[in-house]
Design a protein around this motif. Sequence first.
Motif, PDB file in Angstrom:
ATOM      1  N   ALA A 203      -0.650   0.486   7.479  1.00 32.50           N
ATOM      2  CA  ALA A 203      -0.348   0.857   6.097  1.00 32.50           C
ATOM      3  C   ALA A 203       0.068   2.321   6.000  1.00 32.50           C
ATOM      4  O   ALA A 203       0.955   2.676   5.223  1.00 32.50           O
ATOM      5  CB  ALA A 203      -1.558   0.590   5.204  1.00 32.50           C
ATOM      6  N   ALA A 204      -0.566   3.185   6.799  1.00 30.82           N
ATOM      7  CA  ALA A 204      -0.196   4.604   6.804  1.00 30.82           C
ATOM      8  C   ALA A 204       1.236   4.790   7.298  1.00 30.82           C
ATOM      9  O   ALA A 204       1.983   5.625   6.779  1.00 30.82           O
ATOM     10  CB  ALA A 204      -1.173   5.396   7.666  1.00 30.82           C
ATOM     11  N   LYS A 205       1.633   4.008   8.298  1.00 29.57           N
ATOM     12  CA  LYS A 205       3.008   4.084   8.789  1.00 29.57           C
ATOM     13  C   LYS A 205       3.991   3.618   7.719  1.00 29.57           C
ATOM     14  O   LYS A 205       5.058   4.216   7.540  1.00 29.57           O
ATOM     15  CB  LYS A 205       3.156   3.239  10.055  1.00 29.57           C
ATOM     16  N   LEU A 206       3.660   2.544   7.007  1.00 29.86           N
ATOM     17  CA  LEU A 206       4.519   2.065   5.921  1.00 29.86           C
ATOM     18  C   LEU A 206       4.616   3.117   4.816  1.00 29.86           C
ATOM     19  O   LEU A 206       5.704   3.355   4.265  1.00 29.86           O
ATOM     20  CB  LEU A 206       3.966   0.763   5.351  1.00 29.86           C
ATOM     21  N   TYR A 207       3.502   3.737   4.492  1.00 27.94           N
ATOM     22  CA  TYR A 207       3.477   4.790   3.472  1.00 27.94           C
ATOM     23  C   TYR A 207       4.341   5.965   3.888  1.00 27.94           C
ATOM     24  O   TYR A 207       5.084   6.529   3.070  1.00 27.94           O
ATOM     25  CB  TYR A 207       2.040   5.231   3.243  1.00 27.94           C
ATOM     26  N   GLU A 208       4.286   6.331   5.156  1.00 31.82           N
ATOM     27  CA  GLU A 208       5.111   7.428   5.659  1.00 31.82           C
ATOM     28  C   GLU A 208       6.598   7.092   5.552  1.00 31.82           C
ATOM     29  O   GLU A 208       7.406   7.927   5.124  1.00 31.82           O
ATOM     30  CB  GLU A 208       4.728   7.737   7.108  1.00 31.82           C
ATOM     31  N   ARG A 209       6.978   5.862   5.917  1.00 36.82           N
ATOM     32  CA  ARG A 209       8.383   5.461   5.828  1.00 36.82           C
ATOM     33  C   ARG A 209       8.859   5.418   4.371  1.00 36.82           C
ATOM     34  O   ARG A 209       9.987   5.824   4.067  1.00 36.82           O
ATOM     35  CB  ARG A 209       8.589   4.101   6.494  1.00 36.82           C
TER      36      ARG A 209
ATOM     37  N   GLY B   2       7.653  12.358   5.837  1.00 39.78           N
ATOM     38  CA  GLY B   2       7.235  11.908   4.531  1.00 39.78           C
ATOM     39  C   GLY B   2       6.002  12.654   4.066  1.00 39.78           C
ATOM     40  O   GLY B   2       5.826  13.842   4.347  1.00 39.78           O
ATOM     41  N   ALA B   3       5.108  11.937   3.384  1.00 40.15           N
ATOM     42  CA  ALA B   3       3.930  12.581   2.805  1.00 40.15           C
ATOM     43  C   ALA B   3       2.939  13.047   3.860  1.00 40.15           C
ATOM     44  O   ALA B   3       2.248  14.052   3.673  1.00 40.15           O
ATOM     45  CB  ALA B   3       3.245  11.631   1.827  1.00 40.15           C
ATOM     46  N   ILE B   4       2.836  12.328   4.971  1.00 41.78           N
ATOM     47  CA  ILE B   4       1.853  12.699   6.002  1.00 41.78           C
ATOM     48  C   ILE B   4       2.509  13.115   7.305  1.00 41.78           C
ATOM     49  O   ILE B   4       1.880  13.773   8.126  1.00 41.78           O
ATOM     50  CB  ILE B   4       0.841  11.560   6.254  1.00 41.78           C
ATOM     51  N   GLY B   5       3.742  12.739   7.540  1.00 40.19           N
ATOM     52  CA  GLY B   5       4.451  13.172   8.732  1.00 40.19           C
ATOM     53  C   GLY B   5       4.066  12.385   9.974  1.00 40.19           C
ATOM     54  O   GLY B   5       3.008  11.757  10.042  1.00 40.19           O
TER      55      GLY B   5
ATOM     56  N   ALA C  23      -3.602  13.518   0.960  1.00 40.92           N
ATOM     57  CA  ALA C  23      -3.286  12.116   0.673  1.00 40.92           C
ATOM     58  C   ALA C  23      -4.536  11.260   0.543  1.00 40.92           C
ATOM     59  O   ALA C  23      -4.417  10.048   0.312  1.00 40.92           O
ATOM     60  CB  ALA C  23      -2.386  11.556   1.769  1.00 40.92           C
ATOM     61  N   ARG C  24      -5.706  11.849   0.712  1.00 43.37           N
ATOM     62  CA  ARG C  24      -6.981  11.137   0.615  1.00 43.37           C
ATOM     63  C   ARG C  24      -7.109  10.044   1.667  1.00 43.37           C
ATOM     64  O   ARG C  24      -7.741   9.014   1.447  1.00 43.37           O
ATOM     65  CB  ARG C  24      -7.168  10.521  -0.785  1.00 43.37           C
TER      66      ARG C  24
ATOM     67  N   PHE D 255      -4.709   2.660  -2.210  1.00 44.77           N
ATOM     68  CA  PHE D 255      -3.258   2.510  -2.243  1.00 44.77           C
ATOM     69  C   PHE D 255      -2.710   2.063  -0.890  1.00 44.77           C
ATOM     70  O   PHE D 255      -1.698   1.356  -0.836  1.00 44.77           O
ATOM     71  CB  PHE D 255      -2.590   3.811  -2.698  1.00 44.77           C
ATOM     72  N   LEU D 256      -3.382   2.412   0.207  1.00 39.74           N
ATOM     73  CA  LEU D 256      -2.953   1.930   1.518  1.00 39.74           C
ATOM     74  C   LEU D 256      -3.215   0.437   1.649  1.00 39.74           C
ATOM     75  O   LEU D 256      -2.407  -0.299   2.220  1.00 39.74           O
ATOM     76  CB  LEU D 256      -3.667   2.691   2.632  1.00 39.74           C
TER      77      LEU D 256
END
Length: 259
Positions: free
Chosen positions: A63-69, A85-88, A137-138, A175-176
């Motif tokens: 999910a973190a990878k999807l969020y980054e993309r 992105g938000a976390i890199g 990003a919590r 959200f993740l």
Amino acid sequence: MSGSIGAVLRSTGLVTINRAIEARANRPRAKIWSGSIAVGHEKRVNAYIPIRNARQMREMIEAAKLYERQTLAERRTATPRVRNGAIGQAGIQIIEFLARVIDYGTGALFPSLHTITEGTGLSKNCVVQALARLKAARILDWFRRYEPVPDAEAAGAGPRVKQATNAYRFLFPAFLAKIFTARRQRGRAADSTPACEQYRQIEAARELDRMMDQLPLWELPREQRDKRELAAVLQSLGQAIETRERESSSSEENPRRYL
């Protein structure tokens, strides 16, 4: 001159200043960050969160990878050359490294900054910035800790303490979980046929092919008969060409001599 020397000193404040200096000199010099917790007392502030299983961690990383993309695509609409992105990508590397060293049973996770840099291959500055993005990003949080200095290393009167490694914990933000659930539902919608049904269809097709191969030529449908006849012709032609090449090669190796 009236009054005692002590009264004069007290009136000028010199006695109070001297006592403050002595008290400060005898106070333990604890050079630690404010809000730090003592090593061994992490449970009091719920510093660690146990992990249910490896699947929970894998889903969070995905999910973190999807969020980054997603956030990278959104940022590139405004700045085409942006790379994170938000976390890199550094944040993703840190998450994957921490997932390998965490104690799943207790949630204990306290690697040093040097350990993280060595484990990820990133620079210290890059790790510090990535950790800040993960905290914003919590996704990750941490507590500062301190520990006593061994007597052999302590100098002067009074106890001594020093800063210890941070205690990290994954927060598993909602959200993740929503991102991963939405991705999984899209995957199911794109392929509505269950995997077991796909396997059954493949096996049925293979069984039909095996059955057709065992039937005599005159019992086959016209299309299947033509395919088998064509296959037989091609096989015969291939054998003839192979025999011709083998005979030609043999004649070249043993040429006939004429007197």
